[in-house]
Design an enzyme around this catalytic site. Structure first.
Site, mmCIF file in Angstrom:
data_model
loop_
_atom_site.group_PDB
_atom_site.id
_atom_site.type_symbol
_atom_site.label_atom_id
_atom_site.label_comp_id
_atom_site.label_asym_id
_atom_site.label_seq_id
_atom_site.Cartn_x
_atom_site.Cartn_y
_atom_site.Cartn_z
ATOM 1 N N ASN A 1 -2.177 14.039 -13.672
ATOM 2 C CA ASN A 1 -2.360 15.469 -13.909
ATOM 3 C C ASN A 1 -1.303 16.024 -14.851
ATOM 4 O O ASN A 1 -0.126 15.716 -14.723
ATOM 5 C CB ASN A 1 -2.277 16.228 -12.579
ATOM 6 N N SER B 1 -6.046 12.691 -7.839
ATOM 7 C CA SER B 1 -5.961 11.924 -6.601
ATOM 8 C C SER B 1 -7.183 12.178 -5.730
ATOM 9 O O SER B 1 -7.592 11.310 -4.955
ATOM 10 C CB SER B 1 -4.709 12.313 -5.807
ATOM 11 N N HIS C 1 -0.720 12.423 1.933
ATOM 12 C CA HIS C 1 -1.611 12.121 0.821
ATOM 13 C C HIS C 1 -2.689 11.094 1.156
ATOM 14 O O HIS C 1 -3.860 11.252 0.816
ATOM 15 C CB HIS C 1 -0.782 11.657 -0.371
ATOM 16 N N ASP D 1 -1.835 3.852 -0.591
ATOM 17 C CA ASP D 1 -1.327 5.221 -0.645
ATOM 18 C C ASP D 1 -0.142 5.362 0.308
ATOM 19 O O ASP D 1 0.595 4.395 0.525
ATOM 20 C CB ASP D 1 -2.449 6.199 -0.306
#
Length: 458
Positions: free
Chosen positions: A223, A288, A109, A71
């Site tokens: 998404n 996520s 994130h 990430d």
């Protein structure tokens, strides 16, 4: 499936993939959360009870399992991650060697993902020694992850904007996967996604390597609100456990999920809560956040059964999922809704293969057995991993009734009769024209043939 011409991909492929391979959620944006009491934090972590995780803790909490979070980097100094981050690596070339510097277009994130996966909670600064422990045996404040005793390997990547080091996703992703495998990760969490089902051939060898080394890879489906109408790479790679998102009613999230036949399981994706670098918290949404929930369950299983193969771990998760949508596996829920308790407690027959496919087999068929030859860009002549549906349909449409099928059949027959009538009329006209040109000319002027067609229409 409609593919962009190879020339266009050569011009834009790497740049586009790098831009969309960002933290694939935050679809509803981040909302900073003010300080709150322990009970308030616990109440917001609804997925722990509703997905059967608290019941699964009766069997396992993930001890002894390393989970790599590929990430934007994980802040190991967050109070809820104290002792959780045991190593890391920077694949971006722009972060810190230990992978714990937050980088990229969504630097927060990685910490959000890690706290949901393996958060340990913490004791408040003014807590007395007699303070009651949280449900995971941790402090009463903060975030408790799905696998609160698992260990995190932070692998930082720079995605979503121009990387100052110059390294693209085509270099970073395979490098990150290989490092994670070589450093003991039994589960790899990739909460990143793209808007294309294809992936660079440069990724092949790394994902094959993970498969051969018996590592579970869990990836986000993406998404719709972020542009992911269909599942994109790396969630389309065979053998990867792809996670779709649910709303609070346990139905496919309109915004915080996408669809595709590579989806394996669905998990909560809305009204999530995670930690931010520096020690604060935020509410967020997207697949996520669904992904570390499922990765955490994989860690629980691997802790309980250390010798269980990756394909059996994935099979245990998908075969115990609660069916949703149309009966059987479907492109919105995959095999169904995550049931962590069943995944840890039910008797599950042994699978003969990974139910989500094999990278080795895909390479044999589509790359002609040569995964090592790098290809700078995905091209139109390279088939996508798994075809996905072109348009979103949420909720899933019901199966057609017998009446609908009968009507459809009648329409088809009607069109067939009309087509035959047109051909027959044309043949008659041509024959008559050949025998009597003058008569044919008169009929053409009065529209006689058109009237015949209209008369024969159903």
């Amino acid at each position: 499936m409609v593919f962009t011409p190879a020339s266009a991909l050569r011009r834009a492929g790497s740049a586009v993939l790098a831009l969309v391979l960002l933290a694939c959620c935050l679809c509803a944006g981040l909302v900073a959360a003010p300080a709150a009491h322990a009970d308030e934090w616990r109440d917001k972590q609804y997925w722990l009870s509703e997905s059967g995780i608290t019941k699964a803790w009766e069997v396992s909490k993930g001890a002894g399992v390393k989970v790599a979070v590929i990430d934007s980097g994980v802040d190991a100094g967050h109070p809820d991650l104290k002792g959780a981050v045991v190593g890391g690596y920077d694949a971006s070339g722009a972060g810190q060697p230990d992978g714990q510097k937050s980088v990229g277009s969504k630097p927060e994130h990685g910490t959000l993902v890690a706290t949901m996966l393996a958060g340990r909670g913490h004791q408040p600064a003014d807590a007395k020694p007699s303070a009651s422990p949280g449900p995971a045996g941790q402090g009463p404040d903060g975030i408790v992850g799905v696998a609160p005793e698992a260990e995190i390997l932070s692998v930082s990547t720079w995605l979503g904007s121009t990387n100052p080091s110059g390294k693209s996703d085509q270099d970073q992703i395979p490098e990150a996967v290989r490092w994670a495998v070589d450093n003991g990760a039994k589960v790899i969490n990739i909460s990143l996604g793209s808007t294309t089902p294809q992936w660079p051939q440069s990724w092949d060898a790394a994902f094959l390597y993970a498969e051969q080394k018996d590592v579970v890879i869990v990836a986000a489906a993406g998404n719709r609100v972020g542009g992911n109408i269909q599942v994109g790479a790396p969630a389309t790679i065979p053998g990867v456990l792809t996670v779709a998102g649910l709303d609070r009613k346990n139905t496919a999230s309109v915004d915080a999920s996408s669809q595709g036949i590579s989806i394996g399981v669905a998990a909560p994706a809305e009204d999530l809560l995670g930690g931010l670098p520096g020690g604060s918290y935020a509410e967020w949404a997207g697949t996520s956040g669904s992904t570390p929930i499922v990765s955490g369950v994989a860690a629980l299983i691997r802790s309980k059964w250390p010798t269980m193969s990756a394909e059996q771990v994935i099979n245990r998760i998908v075969s115990t999922a609660k069916d949703a949508g149309v009966p059987g596996k479907d492109p919105l829920y995959g095999y169904g809704i995550l049931n962590a308790e069943a995944a840890l407690k039910d008797d599950v027959p042994e699978a003969t293969a990974n139910p989500l496919g094999s990278m080795a087999e895909w390479i044999r068929v589509h790359r002609r057995g040569n995964p090592a030859t790098p290809s700078p860009l995905p091209t139109a002549d390279v088939p996508s991993a798994v075809p996905t549906l072109p348009e979103a349909t949420v909720p899933a449409a019901k199966a057609p009734s017998q009446r609908d099928s009968a009507i459809s059949a009648a329409v088809v027959i009607g069109f067939a009769v009309l087509f035959v009538a047109i051909i027959a009329a044309a043949a008659v006209q041509l024959t008559r024209a050949a025998r009597n040109p003058a008569l044919a000319r008169d009929e053409a002027e009065t529209g006689a043939v058109d009237k015949v067609e209209a008369r024969r229409s159903p």
